[in-house]
Design an enzyme around this catalytic site. Structure first.
Site, PDB file in Angstrom:
ATOM      1  N   SER A  41      17.045  37.872 -11.833  1.00  0.00           N
ATOM      2  CA  SER A  41      18.234  38.023 -12.676  1.00  0.00           C
ATOM      3  C   SER A  41      18.764  36.704 -13.229  1.00  0.00           C
ATOM      4  O   SER A  41      19.683  36.702 -14.050  1.00  0.00           O
ATOM      5  CB  SER A  41      19.343  38.730 -11.899  1.00  0.00           C
ATOM      6  OG  SER A  41      18.977  40.075 -11.637  1.00  0.00           O
TER       7      SER A  41
ATOM      8  N   GLU B  22       4.006 -22.862  19.225  1.00  0.00           N
ATOM      9  CA  GLU B  22       2.738 -22.895  18.496  1.00  0.00           C
ATOM     10  C   GLU B  22       2.175 -24.287  18.224  1.00  0.00           C
ATOM     11  O   GLU B  22       0.968 -24.457  18.154  1.00  0.00           O
ATOM     12  CB  GLU B  22       2.906 -22.167  17.143  1.00  0.00           C
ATOM     13  CG  GLU B  22       3.257 -20.697  17.255  1.00  0.00           C
ATOM     14  CD  GLU B  22       2.100 -19.889  17.835  1.00  0.00           C
ATOM     15  OE1 GLU B  22       0.932 -20.276  17.628  1.00  0.00           O
ATOM     16  OE2 GLU B  22       2.371 -18.884  18.525  1.00  0.00           O
TER      17      GLU B  22
END
Length: 602
Positions: A461, A88
């Site tokens: 139940s 870069e």
């Protein structure tokens, strides 16, 4: 005459130089007043990932807008830093934010048509742009970028600038920073990358997703090789080292996308709590660490058990023809089709979406990516149909892998189908209330509705123990007698009488409370509710953690009320915990990125 011309030329040159410097100074001063405060970087925190952990420290999931793990300068190897400088900004260690010579060369190359794209931005300029500015292509932005870059160079060392750069930049696939990039491509920490790996990471940075090895391997190799050559030119490595590394293939070991969470429904509950408590910014950007009581092994077992059970139930309802045929889409062929879930190899015992290629006799041929599979007649016999009636070429079907041959890239499978029926699983630790497992449905991607915490279902139940808890507390014993015989109860004006029945349609006469409970007899439960009255029974359900509305009717004794799976599981956990109810607990501890405790539950 000659001296007069020289003097005139000198005066003109000085005038032009003064005009240029004056104009430049005016522009600089104009932008200086509007430039960002570089000192803000002293306290600047990059967005990091909020991670959620299970009870054994396993990562359960994470939340982030930018998937980043910040690393220090010491954790970034020298070879990684050198690769960035070479690729870069070769003059990074020598310039003071901008590189005038590089700018001049770029201007000339652009003017002569030798360079169509790319600029002369230094590493510092790129950092300035990403931290404070935008990517718009304007002269105003470029001038601001130069000013900010120079200010950054004045305030921070080269190593600090390079470290910020390595942590800030984006590599595609949701990965921000070199640590995330290293994990993405090579499934390792950045401190462990090799020369070739560092060169690839640095090389593809500008093209990120377009030059990713998952998208374009040729471009990734070209950029790696370019970086290696530049490293050799800059003297970071020898030419022989560059040649040796360029001869090697790029071998990716990571995942192009983050793997799905093992507990998406649980994770969504955690997300909602964190966002409502700390806000979206803290959740997605501040890198919180969240400890939970989730047991990864139990969670996986629960998910597998629910999926297997739902598929068994679903197949009993009969076979459904595949809903999707890829050949119905224009320009799609059997050879060209790719499914998003084909990024992993088939595993024995796992379910897979496969593409039907056709059938030979009674054997169905399928494909999953580069893997070829077969389904024998015995493995789709449950459909009770012939091959041509089961599938046609181009159908997408669910299969269960039973055998895999990695060398030949083949597998054998059983035909399955995505269940239409849904279900949920919750596991709670009795002593602490910690949620150990939560599965809210068959598939989170298909339905995000959490059936463990949001679905109200008739409890049936499951309510009977609440009735008998009230009875015991109000003076009854396990040996108290209840009459299990036909009964009729008034249901109100103009209503037929309420006449409950036992599930087996039998009556046992006088039985003990213990027998009534262990046999889950309906009539004794309703009679006990009548004797105690709903007004005395319902508060016990509330104490046990049932929060949903409970109507004061006798039928509630046998489950006419509704509740969520989580609250019913929590209520039942009270019994083995010696009557002590623990509130269901998702989170154990929340800490910020500095390790400060924000929330803790014991």
């Amino acid at each position: 005459m000659t001296s007069r011309l020289v003097r005139s030329f000198g005066i003109i040159a000085l005038f032009l130089a003064a005009a240029f410097l004056g104009t430049a100074s005016g522009v600089i001063f104009a932008f200086l007043g509007d430039s960002p405060q570089i000192s803000a970087l002293d306290d600047y925190s990059l967005s990091t990932i909020t991670r959620v952990y299970g009870r054994d420290g396993t990562l359960v999931g994470d939340f982030a807008t930018e998937r980043r793990t910040v690393v220090t300068s010491d954790q970034i190897p020298e070879v990684m830093k050198q690769a960035f400088i070479a690729a870069e900004d070769g003059n990074f260690m020598r310039h003071s934010g901008i590189d005038p010579m590089r700018i001049a060369i770029t201007i000339v190359r652009r003017a002569t048509g030798l360079q169509q794209s790319g600029g002369a931005s230094t590493i510092t300029q790129q950092l300035a742009r990403k931290l404070f500015l935008t990517d718009e292509q304007t002269y105003e932005r470029k001038i601001r970028e130069w000013i900010v870059a120079i200010q950054i160079e004045k305030r921070y060392t080269k190593d600090q600038i390079l470290t910020m750069y390595c942590n800030k930049m984006y590599w595609g696939h949701g990965a921000y920073g070199v640590e995330a990039a290293s994990q993405l491509f090579f499934a390792k920490h950045v401190k462990d990358v090799t020369l070739g790996e560092a060169a690839m990471i640095a090389g593809i940075h500008q093209g990120n997703y377009r030059q990713s090895p998952y998208v374009n391997m040729k471009a990734a190799i070209a950029r790696r090789n370019y970086t290696l050559d530049r490293m050799a030119e800059e003297g970071f490595i020898t030419g022989a080292q560059a040649t040796e590394e360029k001869a090697k293939p790029i071998v990716t070991m990571g995942e192009p996308s983050p793997p799905a969470s093992m507990a998406p429904y649980f994770l969504e509950n955690v997300r909602q709590h964190l966002e409502s408590t700390y806000g979206a910014k803290a959740l997605y950007e501040n890198g919180l660490a969240v400890k939970t009581g989730l047991d990864p092994a139990l969670q996986r077992a629960s998910t597998a058990a629910l999926e297997a059970g739902l598929r068994v139930i679903d197949k009993r309802r009969g076979y459904r023809r595949p809903a999707v045929n890829v050949l119905d889409k224009p320009k799609t062929t059997l050879e060209s089709y790719r499914h998003p879930r084909w990024n992993r190899e088939p595993a024995v015992g796992g379910y897979l979406t496969a593409l039907v290629m056709g059938y030979d006799g009674d054997t169905i041929r399928v494909r999953a990516g580069s893997w070829q599979g077969t389904i024998a007649r015995a493995d789709y016999a449950w459909t009770r149909r012939k091959p041509g009636e089961v599938v046609r070429a181009g159908d997408l079907v669910d299969v269960l892998i039973t055998k895999v041959d990695p060398k030949a890239s083949t597998f054998i499978a059983k035909l399955d189908q995505e269940p239409a029926v849904q279900g949920a699983v919750v596991a709670v630790e009795n002593r602490t209330g910690q949620i150990l497992a939560m599965v809210g449905g068959a598939d989170f991607e298909r339905s995000k509705f959490n059936r463990a915490t949001q679905a109200l279902r008739q409890v049936g139940s499951l309510f009977k123990p609440f009735v008998y808890t009230a009875a015991i507390d109000l003076g009854y014993t396990a040996q108290s007698i209840i009459d299990d015989s036909p009964a009729s109860f008034p249901a109100g004006p103009n209503q037929p009488p309420y006449e409950p029945k036992n599930y087996d349609h039998e009556f046992h006469g006088p039985i003990t409370l213990r027998q009534a409970l262990e046999g889950s007899r309906n009539i004794p439960a309703v009679k006990m509710m009548e004797a105690l009255t709903p007004a005395k029974v319902i508060p016990y359900a509330r104490q046990l953690g049932v929060t949903t509305p409970i109507p004061p009717f006798l039928s509630v004794a046998i489950g006419a009320a509704e509740g969520t799976l989580l609250e019913m599981t929590s209520a039942y956990a009270t019994f083995p915990n010696q009557g002590v109810r623990m509130t269901p607990l998702m989170l154990l501890e929340v800490t910020d990125r500095e390790g400060n405790t924000l929330e803790q539950h014991r």
